[in-house]
Design a protein around this motif. Structure first.
Motif, PDB file in Angstrom:
ATOM      1  N   ASP A  42      23.579  40.682 -78.515  1.00  0.00           N
ATOM      2  CA  ASP A  42      22.933  39.974 -79.626  1.00  0.00           C
ATOM      3  C   ASP A  42      22.896  38.468 -79.355  1.00  0.00           C
ATOM      4  N   ILE A  43      23.995  37.924 -78.860  1.00  0.00           N
ATOM      5  CA  ILE A  43      24.077  36.489 -78.570  1.00  0.00           C
ATOM      6  C   ILE A  43      23.050  36.116 -77.504  1.00  0.00           C
ATOM      7  N   ASP A  44      22.976  36.941 -76.455  1.00  0.00           N
ATOM      8  CA  ASP A  44      22.016  36.685 -75.371  1.00  0.00           C
ATOM      9  C   ASP A  44      20.583  36.713 -75.900  1.00  0.00           C
ATOM     10  N   ARG A  45      20.281  37.704 -76.739  1.00  0.00           N
ATOM     11  CA  ARG A  45      18.934  37.822 -77.303  1.00  0.00           C
ATOM     12  C   ARG A  45      18.626  36.638 -78.224  1.00  0.00           C
ATOM     13  N   LEU A  46      19.590  36.196 -78.997  1.00  0.00           N
ATOM     14  CA  LEU A  46      19.379  35.054 -79.895  1.00  0.00           C
ATOM     15  C   LEU A  46      19.061  33.781 -79.106  1.00  0.00           C
ATOM     16  N   LYS A  47      19.737  33.601 -77.983  1.00  0.00           N
ATOM     17  CA  LYS A  47      19.465  32.429 -77.149  1.00  0.00           C
ATOM     18  C   LYS A  47      18.045  32.488 -76.586  1.00  0.00           C
ATOM     19  N   LYS A  48      17.624  33.690 -76.196  1.00  0.00           N
ATOM     20  CA  LYS A  48      16.260  33.850 -75.693  1.00  0.00           C
ATOM     21  C   LYS A  48      15.245  33.632 -76.820  1.00  0.00           C
ATOM     22  N   ILE A  49      15.550  34.192 -77.995  1.00  0.00           N
ATOM     23  CA  ILE A  49      14.667  34.034 -79.152  1.00  0.00           C
ATOM     24  C   ILE A  49      14.475  32.561 -79.470  1.00  0.00           C
ATOM     25  N   SER A  50      15.557  31.805 -79.428  1.00  0.00           N
ATOM     26  CA  SER A  50      15.500  30.373 -79.714  1.00  0.00           C
ATOM     27  C   SER A  50      14.539  29.664 -78.764  1.00  0.00           C
ATOM     28  N   ILE A  51      14.601  30.029 -77.496  1.00  0.00           N
ATOM     29  CA  ILE A  51      13.721  29.411 -76.494  1.00  0.00           C
ATOM     30  C   ILE A  51      12.265  29.778 -76.758  1.00  0.00           C
ATOM     31  N   PHE A  52      12.021  31.078 -76.992  1.00  0.00           N
ATOM     32  CA  PHE A  52      10.644  31.525 -77.216  1.00  0.00           C
ATOM     33  C   PHE A  52      10.036  30.888 -78.468  1.00  0.00           C
ATOM     34  N   ARG A  53      10.849  30.752 -79.512  1.00  0.00           N
ATOM     35  CA  ARG A  53      10.355  30.153 -80.751  1.00  0.00           C
ATOM     36  C   ARG A  53      10.000  28.678 -80.531  1.00  0.00           C
ATOM     37  N   LYS A  54      10.808  27.976 -79.741  1.00  0.00           N
ATOM     38  CA  LYS A  54      10.518  26.575 -79.432  1.00  0.00           C
ATOM     39  C   LYS A  54       9.255  26.444 -78.594  1.00  0.00           C
ATOM     40  N   LEU A  55       8.926  27.505 -77.849  1.00  0.00           N
ATOM     41  CA  LEU A  55       7.699  27.515 -77.046  1.00  0.00           C
ATOM     42  C   LEU A  55       6.477  27.912 -77.871  1.00  0.00           C
ATOM     43  N   GLY A  56       6.693  28.200 -79.156  1.00  0.00           N
ATOM     44  CA  GLY A  56       5.577  28.496 -80.042  1.00  0.00           C
ATOM     45  C   GLY A  56       5.243  29.966 -80.189  1.00  0.00           C
ATOM     46  N   PHE A  57       6.149  30.854 -79.773  1.00  0.00           N
ATOM     47  CA  PHE A  57       5.907  32.288 -79.903  1.00  0.00           C
ATOM     48  C   PHE A  57       6.138  32.723 -81.344  1.00  0.00           C
ATOM     49  N   SER A  58       5.292  33.630 -81.804  1.00  0.00           N
ATOM     50  CA  SER A  58       5.503  34.223 -83.123  1.00  0.00           C
ATOM     51  C   SER A  58       6.627  35.257 -83.034  1.00  0.00           C
ATOM     52  N   THR A  59       7.121  35.702 -84.186  1.00  0.00           N
ATOM     53  CA  THR A  59       8.184  36.712 -84.202  1.00  0.00           C
ATOM     54  C   THR A  59       7.729  37.996 -83.517  1.00  0.00           C
ATOM     55  N   GLU A  60       6.486  38.402 -83.774  1.00  0.00           N
ATOM     56  CA  GLU A  60       5.961  39.624 -83.159  1.00  0.00           C
ATOM     57  C   GLU A  60       5.832  39.467 -81.651  1.00  0.00           C
ATOM     58  N   GLU A  61       5.431  38.280 -81.197  1.00  0.00           N
ATOM     59  CA  GLU A  61       5.328  38.038 -79.761  1.00  0.00           C
ATOM     60  C   GLU A  61       6.712  38.075 -79.110  1.00  0.00           C
ATOM     61  N   VAL A  62       7.705  37.500 -79.782  1.00  0.00           N
ATOM     62  CA  VAL A  62       9.075  37.542 -79.267  1.00  0.00           C
ATOM     63  C   VAL A  62       9.549  38.989 -79.155  1.00  0.00           C
ATOM     64  N   LYS A  63       9.250  39.767 -80.170  1.00  0.00           N
ATOM     65  CA  LYS A  63       9.657  41.180 -80.170  1.00  0.00           C
ATOM     66  C   LYS A  63       9.012  41.924 -78.994  1.00  0.00           C
ATOM     67  N   ALA A  64       7.739  41.640 -78.738  1.00  0.00           N
ATOM     68  CA  ALA A  64       7.032  42.290 -77.634  1.00  0.00           C
ATOM     69  C   ALA A  64       7.640  41.911 -76.284  1.00  0.00           C
ATOM     70  N   VAL A  65       7.990  40.646 -76.125  1.00  0.00           N
ATOM     71  CA  VAL A  65       8.580  40.177 -74.870  1.00  0.00           C
ATOM     72  C   VAL A  65       9.949  40.807 -74.643  1.00  0.00           C
ATOM     73  N   LEU A  66      10.772  40.830 -75.679  1.00  0.00           N
ATOM     74  CA  LEU A  66      12.131  41.356 -75.544  1.00  0.00           C
ATOM     75  C   LEU A  66      12.153  42.867 -75.295  1.00  0.00           C
ATOM     76  N   SER A  67      11.132  43.556 -75.765  1.00  0.00           N
ATOM     77  CA  SER A  67      11.092  45.012 -75.592  1.00  0.00           C
ATOM     78  C   SER A  67      10.470  45.426 -74.258  1.00  0.00           C
ATOM     79  N   ASP A  68       9.946  44.461 -73.503  1.00  0.00           N
ATOM     80  CA  ASP A  68       9.305  44.756 -72.224  1.00  0.00           C
ATOM     81  C   ASP A  68      10.214  44.341 -71.079  1.00  0.00           C
ATOM     82  N   GLU A  69      10.844  45.308 -70.438  1.00  0.00           N
ATOM     83  CA  GLU A  69      11.776  45.012 -69.352  1.00  0.00           C
ATOM     84  C   GLU A  69      11.071  44.605 -68.067  1.00  0.00           C
ATOM     85  N   THR A  70       9.778  44.881 -67.961  1.00  0.00           N
ATOM     86  CA  THR A  70       9.040  44.566 -66.731  1.00  0.00           C
ATOM     87  C   THR A  70       8.710  43.083 -66.616  1.00  0.00           C
TER      88      THR A  70
END
Length: 291
Positions: A42-70
């Motif tokens: 959870d901590i690792d994902r939150l740190k990534k979420i923080s970065i993506f949000r600062k880059l202007g990603f929407s919540t749905e876009e963040v969810k799509a990125v985190l769910s794609d291991e490729t």
């Protein structure tokens, strides 16, 4: 790890962390006392979420990125951000024109061209898988900044949209798809733009390119004739793409329409043909290798 410590470690507010939990981006354990217990994941994902949000990603876009291991989704978003930057730069030019007293009718045509360019670029990105989609999208995007004025251009635009809306879905077999993802995951948007620029320079002065890259070209031809290449995933992918382009209308519909739509693409296409003629004149055996 409880909420207070999680907030300090991630530099996120408690409200933000609660929101991400509600959106299904993290999955803390609920303790008997009702407190949330955040795991290392959870901590690792939150740190990534923080970065993506600062880059202007929407919540749905963040969810799509985190769910794609490729990593393919993140690379696709990178191209979309690049296209967005290009559109904003084009809008800045329009704004400058307005400030210099340009006619509003001309400005309107320029704005429509930006919108139509965005439509084609996005559809190209979706039409082809992974790296190929990103490359083709960025390759053609640079030719789509001209206002669509003539009847021929308007017809070509409709043909392109219809082609991209109806082109069959293309995906490599699983083994080749896995190879494509693994072999291109480190190729960034910047790398693709650099490759496109190298190609542009090579056709601007094909004689210089052939002279300076003689050894590389000879090594390339030798490799393409080898059993190693013929049995390689790259060879199989190129054969599948070539067959798809022949049957899908890419060569018969899309390319001719692009030449009608964009004067700059027509000029580029002509230079490509001229460069290929010089290449084949010097290395006629390449014609057999590409069959």
């Amino acid at each position: 790890m409880l909420m207070n410590e999680t907030s300090k470690v991630t530099n996120l507010t408690k409200k933000a962390i609660e929101y991400y939990a509600e959106q299904g981006l993290i999955f803390p354990t609920i303790l008997e006392n009702g407190y949330r217990d955040f795991s290392a994941d959870d901590i690792d994902r939150l740190k990534k979420i923080s970065i993506f949000r600062k880059l202007g990603f929407s919540t749905e876009e963040v969810k799509a990125v985190l769910s794609d291991e490729t990593g393919d989704t993140l690379q696709k978003f990178s191209v979309q951000k690049e296209l967005s930057v290009q559109r904003e730069q084009a809008k800045k030019v329009i704004l400058d024109k307005l400030g210099c007293g340009k006619d509003y009718a001309e400005i309107s045509a320029d704005l429509k061209a930006i919108e139509q360019s965005a439509t084609i670029a996005e559809k190209l990105l979706d039409a082809f898988p992974g790296y190929y989609g990103r490359f083709i999208c960025l390759h053609f995007a640079r030719f789509l900044n001209e206002p669509i004025i003539t009847v021929e251009q308007q017809s070509a635009y409709r043909d392109i949209i219809e082609f991209l809306d109806n082109v069959p879905s293309f995906r490599f077999p699983e083994d080749l798809q896995a190879f494509l993802i693994e072999s291109t995951k480190h190729i960034s948007t910047i790398n693709i733009k650099e490759l496109i620029e190298v190609t542009k320079q090579s056709i601007e002065n094909p004689e210089k390119f052939l002279s300076e890259n003689k050894c590389i070209l000879e090594q390339y031809m030798s490799f393409k004739q080898s059993d190693e290449y013929k049995n390689s995933p790259v060879c199989k992918m190129q054969a599948l793409l070539k067959a798809f382009n022949k049957t899908s209308g890419y060569y018969d519909i899309f390319i001719p329409a692009m030449k009608k739509l964009s004067a700059s693409y027509t000029d580029y296409y002509t230079k490509i043909e001229q460069a290929n003629e010089k290449l084949l004149a010097q290395y006629p055996e390449i014609a057999k290798l590409n069959n």
